[in-house]
Each structure stands twice: as C-alpha cells, then as structure tokens.
Design a protein around this motif. Structure first.
Motif, PDB file in Angstrom:
ATOM      1  N   GLN A  53       0.795  -1.235   0.000  1.00 59.53           N
ATOM      2  CA  GLN A  53       0.000   0.000   0.000  1.00 59.53           C
ATOM      3  C   GLN A  53       0.822   1.278   0.000  1.00 59.53           C
ATOM      4  O   GLN A  53       0.327   2.338  -0.373  1.00 59.53           O
ATOM      5  N   GLN A  54       2.087   1.228   0.409  1.00 61.67           N
ATOM      6  CA  GLN A  54       2.929   2.423   0.423  1.00 61.67           C
ATOM      7  C   GLN A  54       3.781   2.538  -0.829  1.00 61.67           C
ATOM      8  O   GLN A  54       4.650   3.405  -0.916  1.00 61.67           O
ATOM      9  N   GLY A  55       3.553   1.650  -1.797  1.00 60.46           N
ATOM     10  CA  GLY A  55       4.277   1.716  -3.063  1.00 60.46           C
ATOM     11  C   GLY A  55       5.627   1.017  -3.066  1.00 60.46           C
ATOM     12  O   GLY A  55       6.388   1.132  -4.018  1.00 60.46           O
ATOM     13  N   GLN A  56       5.950   0.314  -1.985  1.00 60.09           N
ATOM     14  CA  GLN A  56       7.207  -0.422  -1.899  1.00 60.09           C
ATOM     15  C   GLN A  56       6.938  -1.889  -2.219  1.00 60.09           C
ATOM     16  O   GLN A  56       5.798  -2.337  -2.185  1.00 60.09           O
ATOM     17  N   THR A  57       8.010  -2.605  -2.476  1.00 58.72           N
ATOM     18  CA  THR A  57       7.871  -4.028  -2.728  1.00 58.72           C
ATOM     19  C   THR A  57       7.301  -4.715  -1.501  1.00 58.72           C
ATOM     20  O   THR A  57       7.763  -4.492  -0.382  1.00 58.72           O
ATOM     21  N   HIS A  58       6.307  -5.559  -1.706  1.00 55.78           N
ATOM     22  CA  HIS A  58       5.735  -6.327  -0.608  1.00 55.78           C
ATOM     23  C   HIS A  58       6.766  -7.332  -0.113  1.00 55.78           C
ATOM     24  O   HIS A  58       7.517  -7.914  -0.897  1.00 55.78           O
ATOM     25  N   ALA A  59       6.802  -7.546   1.187  1.00 57.15           N
ATOM     26  CA  ALA A  59       7.750  -8.498   1.776  1.00 57.15           C
ATOM     27  C   ALA A  59       7.553  -9.906   1.220  1.00 57.15           C
ATOM     28  O   ALA A  59       8.486 -10.703   1.191  1.00 57.15           O
ATOM     29  N   GLY A  60       6.355 -10.203   0.748  1.00 52.27           N
ATOM     30  CA  GLY A  60       6.081 -11.514   0.170  1.00 52.27           C
ATOM     31  C   GLY A  60       6.943 -11.812  -1.043  1.00 52.27           C
ATOM     32  O   GLY A  60       7.325 -12.961  -1.284  1.00 52.27           O
ATOM     33  N   LEU A  61       7.267 -10.780  -1.825  1.00 57.58           N
ATOM     34  CA  LEU A  61       8.140 -10.985  -2.984  1.00 57.58           C
ATOM     35  C   LEU A  61       9.556 -11.299  -2.513  1.00 57.58           C
ATOM     36  O   LEU A  61      10.184 -12.240  -3.010  1.00 57.58           O
ATOM     37  N   ALA A  62      10.055 -10.530  -1.563  1.00 54.70           N
ATOM     38  CA  ALA A  62      11.398 -10.789  -1.030  1.00 54.70           C
ATOM     39  C   ALA A  62      11.468 -12.184  -0.422  1.00 54.70           C
ATOM     40  O   ALA A  62      12.435 -12.928  -0.636  1.00 54.70           O
ATOM     41  N   PHE A  63      10.428 -12.572   0.320  1.00 52.61           N
ATOM     42  CA  PHE A  63      10.401 -13.899   0.933  1.00 52.61           C
ATOM     43  C   PHE A  63      10.396 -14.989  -0.140  1.00 52.61           C
ATOM     44  O   PHE A  63      11.157 -15.955  -0.056  1.00 52.61           O
ATOM     45  N   SER A  64       9.543 -14.833  -1.130  1.00 54.95           N
ATOM     46  CA  SER A  64       9.402 -15.876  -2.161  1.00 54.95           C
ATOM     47  C   SER A  64      10.685 -16.107  -2.940  1.00 54.95           C
ATOM     48  O   SER A  64      11.097 -17.249  -3.140  1.00 54.95           O
ATOM     49  N   ILE A  65      11.326 -15.021  -3.382  1.00 59.01           N
ATOM     50  CA  ILE A  65      12.549 -15.242  -4.171  1.00 59.01           C
ATOM     51  C   ILE A  65      13.726 -15.620  -3.284  1.00 59.01           C
ATOM     52  O   ILE A  65      14.610 -16.363  -3.711  1.00 59.01           O
ATOM     53  N   GLY A  66      13.730 -15.155  -2.022  1.00 58.46           N
ATOM     54  CA  GLY A  66      14.793 -15.559  -1.099  1.00 58.46           C
ATOM     55  C   GLY A  66      14.698 -17.032  -0.747  1.00 58.46           C
ATOM     56  O   GLY A  66      15.693 -17.767  -0.762  1.00 58.46           O
ATOM     57  N   ASP A  67      13.495 -17.492  -0.436  1.00 55.15           N
ATOM     58  CA  ASP A  67      13.256 -18.902  -0.133  1.00 55.15           C
ATOM     59  C   ASP A  67      13.626 -19.772  -1.336  1.00 55.15           C
ATOM     60  O   ASP A  67      14.286 -20.806  -1.190  1.00 55.15           O
TER      61      ASP A  67
END
Length: 148
Positions: A53-67
């Motif tokens: 909602q603040q226009g930043q990357t959602h943590a879910g994307l970072a989690f998914s590609i990191g995992d």
C-alpha cells in the motif's frame, strides 16, 4: 566461502529445469540468473502487482525469491532423483524494498543427508545502488522426485 562438490554432474540443468516448472516465479517476474554448487541468484523486476500500500515491494516478494534461491542452492548439491522442500525459513526485513529489481542470493551453509541449512540475502537495486533489504535463514529437506 566453502566450496561444495555437487553429487550430480548435471546439477545446473536439473536446477534450471525445476525452476522453469514454477509458475509462481513467472508470476513474480523472477528469473534464475546464476547457478553454482551451493549457491543461486534469482532476480525479479518487481511487477506492479507485488507492491504494498505504500508503493514499496511487498515483503512476500522478497520472501518468495529468497526462499527459492536458498532452496535451489540446496538442490544444486543433491543427487539425481531428488528435489528440495522448505522445512522452515525465517526472514529479517531490514529496509524498504525500493528499486528497479530485487536480487536474491541463496547459499548453503551446511549440507546434510536429511537437513540442509541455508541462507539468502535479498537486495533492492536501483541504478548503481544496492540495498540489503532482507536476510533469510532456514532448513531444507531433500525429497525423492516423483513423476506426475
């Protein structure tokens, strides 16, 4: 960095073929950029649907590609006929995900027959600027490949 010897000489082709079968990574505009024994790099161009909602990357994307990067790092060391699944993984969010793309670098810390300990760093890149936004650490489990 510890050098690992893969048990499958065709590990890179096997890892790339497995990655190509993941619709989730395609949805996240993620590509598998580098594969080496015990390490992989995945890049996402941050599709608009992955913003919060603040226009930043959602943590879910970072989690998914990191995992996924950590998992394929572990998978690169497995013998033929096995794949990897995540048993548990923890994420530390360190900075907002702002930039043109996210880069996840997964690494094996300690391989094992039953459990492999992994980590991943996720960076946001914008031009020449690279910011560490997340650190993941977890445990992967090898499972026999099943034909479907």
């Amino acid at each position: 960095m510890t050098a690992f010897t893969p048990k499958d000489p065709d590990y890179e082709a096997r890892v790339r073929a497995s990655f190509a079968r993941q619709p989730m990574m395609e949805t996240l505009s993620a590509t598998l950029e580098e594969v080496a024994p015990g390490t992989t790099t995945i890049v996402s161009t941050i599709p608009p649907g992955t913003l919060q909602q603040q226009g930043q990357t959602h943590a879910g994307l970072a989690f998914s590609i990191g995992d996924t990067a950590a998992g394929y790092a572990a998978s690169s060391l497995l013998p033929k006929g096995f794949e990897i699944v995540t048993s548990e993984i923890k994420i530390h969010l360190l900075a907002p995900g702002r930039g043109d793309r996210l880069v996840a670098i997964g690494r094996v810390i300690r391989p094992g027959r039953r459990l492999t300990i992994v980590e991943a760093d996720v960076h946001a890149e914008s031009g020449d600027t690279r910011t560490l936004i997340a650190k993941l650490m977890g445990t992967m489990v090898p499972v026999p490949l099943t034909e479907s």
